[in-house]
Design a protein around this motif. Structure first.
Motif, mmCIF file in Angstrom:
data_model
loop_
_atom_site.group_PDB
_atom_site.id
_atom_site.type_symbol
_atom_site.label_atom_id
_atom_site.label_comp_id
_atom_site.label_asym_id
_atom_site.label_seq_id
_atom_site.Cartn_x
_atom_site.Cartn_y
_atom_site.Cartn_z
ATOM 1 N N ARG A 173 0.848 -1.177 0.000
ATOM 2 C CA ARG A 173 0.000 0.000 0.000
ATOM 3 C C ARG A 173 0.890 1.236 0.000
ATOM 4 N NH1 ARG A 173 -2.782 2.719 4.587
ATOM 5 N NH2 ARG A 173 -4.398 3.949 3.612
ATOM 6 N N ALA A 174 0.746 2.075 -1.007
ATOM 7 C CA ALA A 174 1.632 3.227 -1.156
ATOM 8 C C ALA A 174 1.297 4.369 -0.205
ATOM 9 C CB ALA A 174 1.579 3.737 -2.589
ATOM 10 N N ILE A 175 0.067 4.447 0.268
ATOM 11 C CA ILE A 175 -0.362 5.574 1.072
ATOM 12 C C ILE A 175 0.368 5.585 2.421
ATOM 13 C CG2 ILE A 175 -2.354 6.722 2.113
ATOM 14 C CD1 ILE A 175 -2.411 6.601 -0.978
ATOM 15 N N LEU A 176 0.967 6.732 2.746
ATOM 16 C CA LEU A 176 1.664 6.881 4.020
ATOM 17 C C LEU A 176 0.647 7.124 5.125
ATOM 18 C CD1 LEU A 176 4.599 9.211 2.914
ATOM 19 C CD2 LEU A 176 4.561 6.723 3.028
ATOM 20 N N ASP A 177 0.911 6.562 6.289
ATOM 21 C CA ASP A 177 -0.023 6.666 7.403
ATOM 22 C C ASP A 177 0.260 7.847 8.327
ATOM 23 O OD1 ASP A 177 -1.561 4.465 6.666
ATOM 24 O OD2 ASP A 177 -0.184 3.077 7.653
ATOM 25 N N SER A 178 1.159 8.730 7.964
ATOM 26 C CA SER A 178 1.501 9.863 8.823
ATOM 27 C C SER A 178 0.523 11.018 8.615
ATOM 28 C CB SER A 178 2.929 10.328 8.511
ATOM 29 O OG SER A 178 3.005 10.762 7.171
ATOM 30 N N GLU A 179 0.577 11.961 9.534
ATOM 31 C CA GLU A 179 -0.218 13.180 9.407
ATOM 32 C C GLU A 179 0.382 14.041 8.299
ATOM 33 O OE1 GLU A 179 -3.028 14.351 11.056
ATOM 34 O OE2 GLU A 179 -3.125 12.261 11.696
ATOM 35 N N PRO A 180 -0.435 14.807 7.575
ATOM 36 C CA PRO A 180 0.126 15.692 6.544
ATOM 37 C C PRO A 180 1.008 16.767 7.171
ATOM 38 C CG PRO A 180 -2.271 15.938 6.676
ATOM 39 C CD PRO A 180 -1.886 14.882 7.641
ATOM 40 N N ILE A 181 2.106 17.092 6.475
ATOM 41 C CA ILE A 181 2.950 18.189 6.955
ATOM 42 C C ILE A 181 2.488 19.518 6.377
ATOM 43 C CG2 ILE A 181 4.951 16.749 7.420
ATOM 44 C CD1 ILE A 181 6.185 17.803 4.813
ATOM 45 N N ARG A 182 1.657 19.471 5.352
ATOM 46 C CA ARG A 182 1.114 20.685 4.748
ATOM 47 C C ARG A 182 -0.234 20.341 4.125
ATOM 48 N NH1 ARG A 182 1.924 25.448 5.795
ATOM 49 N NH2 ARG A 182 4.142 25.319 5.508
ATOM 50 N N THR A 183 -1.197 21.239 4.318
ATOM 51 C CA THR A 183 -2.501 21.119 3.685
ATOM 52 C C THR A 183 -2.715 22.368 2.850
ATOM 53 O OG1 THR A 183 -3.333 19.832 5.548
ATOM 54 C CG2 THR A 183 -4.980 20.823 4.095
ATOM 55 N N ILE A 184 -3.091 22.146 1.598
ATOM 56 C CA ILE A 184 -3.236 23.259 0.658
ATOM 57 C C ILE A 184 -4.603 23.191 0.003
ATOM 58 C CG2 ILE A 184 -2.388 24.232 -1.515
ATOM 59 C CD1 ILE A 184 0.387 23.376 -0.656
#
Length: 181
Positions: free
Chosen positions: A118-129
């Motif tokens: 699964r390519a999706i990283l499970d971390s919180e986003p560092i930036r939201t745009i």
């Protein structure tokens, strides 16, 4: 006064994590994102409204991975700097379309990232745009439901100033009352 300063701090923090990028249809957009750690192994750009596990861009170990790339982004996305110098993981979105409007999230994996199916990283986003598509004539967002961050910050500051003014008036009234006694 302390409540006012606390509210102002919260509003400035919220505004700094959410960026609005305006762009005209047909133009290229750069969605800025910078990681604190420069030993980046993987970069992921997603839109929360896309069906998982599809993504806007996934870059790992020096290569773009198109395994689960959303079809609408095929041949239209790249990184500003594939060498990721100084942690720059900004996204280039070419030939922007009206349907590109929305919220984008940037995530990175550093150092010990391991390859998974699964390519999706499970971390919180560092930036939201928030990508805002503007009308080429007026410069305004074509989405009547749009809510730029600046409007919320302005309302918050306005309410905070109103509260502070009321507090000052109340304090003066109480001071005057005690002074007359």
């Amino acid at each position: 006064m302390a409540a006012f300063l606390f509210l102002l701090f919260l509003l400035s923090e919220a505004a700094s994590d959410f960026i609005v990028v305006p762009v005209h249809p047909g133009e290229d957009a750069i969605l800025p994102c910078r990681a604190a750690d420069v030993s980046i192994r993987a970069v992921e750009w997603t839109r929360p409204d896309l069906d998982p596990p599809e993504y806007v861009l996934f870059y790992r170990d020096g290569h773009l991975d198109t395994t689960h790339l959303h079809p609408s982004y095929k041949d239209r996305v790249d990184l500003v700097d594939r060498e990721l110098k100084d942690g720059d993981v900004s996204l280039i979105l070419k030939n922007v379309r009206r349907q590109d409007r929305g919220t984008y999230e940037c995530r990175v994996a550093s150092g010990g990232f391991t390859h998974t199916k699964r390519a999706i990283l499970d971390s919180e986003p560092i930036r939201t745009i928030r990508l805002q598509i503007t009308d080429s004539n007026s410069g305004h967002d074509n989405n009547e439901n749009s809510t730029p961050v600046g409007r919320y910050v302005g309302l918050g500051v306005g309410f905070a100033l109103l509260f502070l003014t009321g507090q000052l008036i109340l304090d003066r009234c109480l001071f005057a009352q005690y002074r007359l006694c």
